[in-house]
Design an enzyme around this catalytic site. Structure first.
Site, PDB file in Angstrom:
ATOM      1  NE  ARG A   1      -5.339 -18.171   6.218  1.00  0.00           N
ATOM      2  CZ  ARG A   1      -5.845 -19.403   6.030  1.00  0.00           C
ATOM      3  NH1 ARG A   1      -7.045 -19.556   5.497  1.00  0.00           N
ATOM      4  NH2 ARG A   1      -5.158 -20.468   6.372  1.00  0.00           N
TER       5      ARG A   1
ATOM      6  CE1 TYR B   1      -6.949   5.765  -2.857  1.00  0.00           C
ATOM      7  CE2 TYR B   1      -6.461   3.518  -3.499  1.00  0.00           C
ATOM      8  CZ  TYR B   1      -6.129   4.652  -2.804  1.00  0.00           C
ATOM      9  OH  TYR B   1      -4.985   4.690  -2.053  1.00  0.00           O
TER      10      TYR B   1
ATOM     11  CE  LYS C   1      -7.672   6.272   2.665  1.00  0.00           C
ATOM     12  NZ  LYS C   1      -8.267   5.927   1.398  1.00  0.00           N
TER      13      LYS C   1
ATOM     14  CG  ASP D   1     -14.895   3.247  -2.239  1.00  0.00           C
ATOM     15  OD1 ASP D   1     -15.074   3.695  -1.090  1.00  0.00           O
ATOM     16  OD2 ASP D   1     -13.755   3.049  -2.722  1.00  0.00           O
TER      17      ASP D   1
HETATM   18  C1  LIG Z   1      -8.006   5.008   0.297  1.00  0.00           C
HETATM   19  C2  LIG Z   1      -9.109   4.572  -0.564  1.00  0.00           C
HETATM   20  C3  LIG Z   1      -9.183   3.268  -1.054  1.00  0.00           C
HETATM   21  C4  LIG Z   1      -8.087   2.257  -0.801  1.00  0.00           C
HETATM   22  O1  LIG Z   1      -8.010   1.940   0.546  1.00  0.00           O
HETATM   23  P1  LIG Z   1      -6.674   1.444   1.302  1.00  0.00           P
HETATM   24  O2  LIG Z   1      -7.120   1.297   2.695  1.00  0.00           O
HETATM   25  O3  LIG Z   1      -5.623   2.480   1.070  1.00  0.00           O
HETATM   26  O4  LIG Z   1      -6.295   0.132   0.659  1.00  0.00           O
HETATM   27  C5  LIG Z   1     -10.287   2.908  -1.805  1.00  0.00           C
HETATM   28  N1  LIG Z   1     -11.272   3.796  -2.072  1.00  0.00           N
HETATM   29  C6  LIG Z   1     -11.218   5.060  -1.637  1.00  0.00           C
HETATM   30  C7  LIG Z   1     -12.330   5.996  -1.979  1.00  0.00           C
HETATM   31  C8  LIG Z   1     -10.149   5.492  -0.859  1.00  0.00           C
HETATM   32  O5  LIG Z   1     -10.106   6.767  -0.435  1.00  0.00           O
END
Ligand SMILES: *Cc1c(COP(=O)(O)O)cnc(C)c1O
Length: 403
Positions: free
Chosen positions: A54, A112, A211, A186
């Site tokens: 952790r 998101y 992603k 982001d």
């Molecule tokens: C999928 C996504 C998130 C959240 O991510 P997780 O891995 O599903 O927790 C945040 N921002 C964007 C732009 C995303 O596409």
């Protein structure tokens, strides 16, 4: 300075006594010491070493340093990365580390959905104010700056879901710094291959590594990269205290994904460009939202801020809800699923899938019409992806009872 492909392949190198060519998976919760003195030296930080997963794990550390290297390719200054359990754990890490009662967050409207929930519902319950602006409209940001005080950070997502609307990172960073606030970006949709927010003035970049960075749909994970070592220390402490860390196996899968990131992004972008042009010319299709099209309202900003236009496309079907259902039911090479950034193409019809439970009026307010379809364009051959769409569009032209 090495280029993006070289950086993606070589950054975050691991070498240990086993001389394994590829990084092993350190699937271990705890780490051992030779004797008390050795343990003490590690705890004091005098000797490098691990204590407990952790608090730190080689797979997470190597992967985070590789992502940080990619995010700083055009910056003559290092940045510091941390791997988190998910993209949402990355948002949680940033908010829990930076905010206290009576602070304010300014966020663009289209972020998101779960990020939006944290800002709109959870933060206010802790006494943190959240206010919102249109990411594509600097006047709207200026108005939000004028009506708020104690702004700790501005949060943007660019390109943003579902209309691929862009925010001007450089202009927003200047406004944040003018009031002593931080800019958080982001960068999930663009990846560091297409866009490097830190070089444009942002202070913190986050990813859902679920992603493109992992790219094969095998992991739910996230990352946070900060330019300032003090911020990194703050984030590290929150990460290990709240337990927001990524597991070794997940970090390892992301690390392997990174090695092909440049190649994959090139193909995602090339395919998406071809498909966007095909869609724009098709009579069944209304608006196409893709930053690479000359018709895209922010095409100039996309060209200035990004190296290529990404793999995400949204478009409006003139036939509305029924056309969306029929299109999705007649495709071979597009997987029906949420999420994005995988090697295979994914297709999503919000009105019948992610947002079907909302009344049409509420969806409309969110910019989600009944005929809106989103594609995460994969790395297949563009000609096959286009033929598949062409065939499905032919089915749309048939009377409903013959489809
Ligand atoms: C999928 C996504 C998130 C959240 O991510 P997780 O891995 O599903 O927790 C945040 N921002 C964007 C732009 C995303 O596409």
């Amino acid at each position: 300075m090495p280029g993006p492909s070289t950086t993606a392949v070589h950054a975050g190198h691991w070498q240990d006594d086993s001389r394994a060519h590829t990084m092993p998976i350190f699937q271990s919760s705890t780490f051992t010491y030779d004797n008390v003195e050795h343990g003490q030296a590690i705890w004091r930080g005098d000797t490098p070493g691990y204590i407990y997963s952790r608090v730190g794990n080689p797979n997470a550390d190597v992967t985070a340093s590789a992502i940080a290297a990619l995010e700083t390719m055009n910056l003559d200054q290092p940045a510091f990365g941390l791997m988190t359990a998910s993209g949402m754990a990355a948002v949680s890490l940033i908010t829990l580390s930076l905010l206290k009662k009576d602070d304010t967050i300014l966020s663009q409207h289209s972020v998101y959905s779960s990020t939006n929930t944290i800002f709109r519902e959870h933060m206010p319950s802790l006494g943190v104010n959240a206010d919102f602006f249109d990411g594509h409209d600097l006047d709207s940001l200026d108005a939000a700056l004028a009506r708020n005080s104690n702004i700790r950070f501005i949060f943007i997502e660019t390109p943003a879901n579902p209309t691929m609307m862009l925010s001007d990172i450089e202009a927003i960073a200047k406004r944040a710094h003018a009031i002593g606030a931080l800019l958080v970006v982001d960068n999930t949709f663009a990846t560091p291959i297409l866009q490097q927010p830190l070089a444009l003035g942002a202070d913190i970049v986050m990813h859902s590594t679920t992603k493109y960075l992992t790219g094969h749909g095998t992991v739910v994970g996230g990352a946070v990269i900060a330019r300032d070592a003090g911020l990194h220390d703050l984030f590290s402490k929150t990460l290990r205290t709240y337990g927001l860390n990524a597991g070794p196996m997940d970090a390892w899968l992301t690390y392997n994904g990174l090695k092909t990131l440049t190649l994959r992004m090139r193909q995602h972008c090339e395919n998406a460009c071809q498909i966007a042009h095909f869609l724009e010319d098709h009579p069944a299709v209304g608006e196409v939202y893709y930053p690479g099209l000359a018709s895209f309202p922010q095409h100039e900003l996309a060209t200035r801020q990004m190296n290529a236009y990404g793999g995400m496309i949204a478009f409006e079907l003139k036939g509305g809800y029924d056309a969306g259902v029929a299109l999705l039911n007649n495709l071979n090479f597009y997987t029906l699923a949420v999420s994005l950034g995988t090697v295979d193409s994914l297709i999503q019809h919000p009105a019948s899938m992610t947002h079907f439970h909302l009344p049409p009026a509420v969806r409309q307010e969110m910019g989600i019409s009944d005929g809106l379809v989103r594609i995460s364009v994969g790395i297949e051959d563009a000609v096959d992806l286009i033929e598949d769409l062409e065939h499905a569009f032919e089915v749309l032209e048939m009377p409903a009872n013959l489809r």
